[in-house]
Design an enzyme around this catalytic site. Structure first.
Site, PDB file in Angstrom:
ATOM      1  N   GLU A 146       0.830  -1.203   0.000  1.00 47.04           N
ATOM      2  CA  GLU A 146       0.000   0.000   0.000  1.00 47.04           C
ATOM      3  C   GLU A 146       0.870   1.261   0.000  1.00 47.04           C
ATOM      4  O   GLU A 146       0.541   2.246  -0.647  1.00 47.04           O
ATOM      5  CB  GLU A 146      -0.938  -0.037   1.215  1.00 47.04           C
ATOM      6  N   GLN A 150     -11.746  -4.958   6.812  1.00 47.71           N
ATOM      7  CA  GLN A 150     -10.713  -6.012   6.756  1.00 47.71           C
ATOM      8  C   GLN A 150      -9.438  -5.622   7.499  1.00 47.71           C
ATOM      9  O   GLN A 150      -9.006  -6.292   8.435  1.00 47.71           O
ATOM     10  CB  GLN A 150     -10.299  -6.280   5.303  1.00 47.71           C
ATOM     11  N   HIS A 159      -4.348  -2.431   1.681  1.00 50.24           N
ATOM     12  CA  HIS A 159      -4.282  -2.050   3.088  1.00 50.24           C
ATOM     13  C   HIS A 159      -4.249  -3.293   3.975  1.00 50.24           C
ATOM     14  O   HIS A 159      -3.471  -3.374   4.930  1.00 50.24           O
ATOM     15  CB  HIS A 159      -5.504  -1.198   3.467  1.00 50.24           C
TER      16      HIS A 159
END
Length: 361
Positions: free
Chosen positions: A15, A297, A321
């Site tokens: 990310e 999540q 992420h």
């Protein structure tokens, strides 16, 4: 771990934003492990610590009486050496529209392992881009933490939007002796959809009503017999100084799943578009019968890693992420996450947690 005892975390991994930094420092505080985070936010247009991240770093420094090197604006490398977690009252004044919820995201897991209750006042943006809206934290994160035995109370004193911010919130956290394993596997069937569509400042109530009606119509088109109640709100000048608009929708299932979808108005706000986008996203989760939405999540990973026992969640494709959060958690805790993709497109994430105990209680 290097010769000086630091666990090094590469902030450019996957990310490449603030996720690696936030999770690394939270786990550093809880585990008492010094960390060195390098290449901080390397994949962002302006790499290094932004205002929001710097405020979060300095807050955790104060909570853990940590020694910190590199806590300056746009710094791309940080060394953080924590001591004991101190439950107390803390205040963060960002003087910008920095995300209040992302600052809370760093501090919340840490304060759960303090020796006494804590209260955290933060000023900044309650509803800003690239961050969970404050309503999402209240309506979706809170119930998703309950299986872990964790809880919090979040009050909005003032709403704040980009570019001026000026929002303010109060977060109260009760410490826990440990985190229980969380199970997010049983979807069951849809029970109800609720939510709030809001406007503030000079934006008219009609935009909130457009969001409300479009969102409800979309849900009833797919689930005509299920309850869908979206509240349309115009925030008073006392609650919100500036222009803002947004919508949060929350679905509750018979299996205990709580899923959320949210959209935020930009410069030209079309309530019908916002309502349609948000209800469409939520409907997608519901049709696929996942138990954890894509924005939840990554937030659950740190709790799964620290819990006592085997945690499991059934979700959709993992976001960058989430994969970043897993990578950081594995590096710092030594636990392993198992990720299995099922034929129907579901992803099952499993982790035997570290079983971290709160030594302060």
């Amino acid at each position: 771990m290097d010769a000086k005892g630091f666990v090094e975390i590469d902030g450019s991994f996957l990310e490449g934003g603030g996720q690696a930094l936030r999770n690394a420092l939270s786990l550093s505080c809880i585990l008492g492990k010094p960390v060195r985070v390098v290449k901080i936010r390397a994949n962002r247009p302006k790499p290094g610590l932004s205002h929001q991240h710097l405020h979060g770093v300095n807050l955790l420094r104060d909570i853990c009486n940590a020694d910190v090197v590199g806590n300056s604006l746009l710094s791309t490398e940080l060394e953080f050496s924590p001591r004991a977690i101190l439950g107390n009252t803390y205040r963060v004044e960002t003087h910008t529209a920095a995300s209040i919820t992302l600052i809370y995201q760093m501090a919340l897991p840490v304060l759960l392992f303090a020796g006494r209750p804590s209260r955290l006042f933060v000023s900044g943006g309650t509803n800003v881009a690239f961050a969970p809206q404050v309503e999402y934290m209240q309506q979706v994160l809170l119930p998703n933490l309950k299986p872990f035995g964790a809880s919090f109370d979040l009050k909005v004193q003032q709403y704040g939007f980009y570019p001026r911010g000026k929002g303010s919130c109060q977060l109260d956290v009760q410490p826990v002796a440990k985190l229980d394993a969380g199970q997010f596997l049983d979807f069951g069937h849809l029970q109800s959809v609720s939510g709030v569509a809001f406007t503030a400042g000079r934006l008219p109530m009609s935009i909130a009503i457009d969001m409300q009606r479009t969102a409800q119509r979309e849900i009833h088109r797919h689930w005509p017999n299920e309850k869908c109640s979206i509240q349309a709100v115009k925030h008073s000048p006392e609650k919100a100084h500036d222009n803002g608009a947004g919508i949060l929708m929350t679905a509750i299932t018979s299996g205990g799943c709580v899923l959320g979808a949210a959209s935020l108005g930009e410069k030209r706000v079309d309530g019908n578009v916002l309502g349609s986008e948000t209800s469409g996203q939520l409907a997608q989760y519901l049709r696929k019968e996942i138990c954890v939405d894509e924005h939840m999540q990554d937030q659950l990973i740190i709790y799964m890693a620290l819990a006592v026992g085997l945690s499991r969640m059934r979700t959709g494709p993992l976001t960058k992420h989430t994969r970043t959060a897993i990578h950081v958690a594995e590096q710092l805790t030594g636990v392993k996450f198992d990720v299995a993709v099922e034929s129907g497109g579901h992803t099952i994430v499993t982790c035997e947690g570290l079983g971290q105990r709160n030594e302060m209680l």
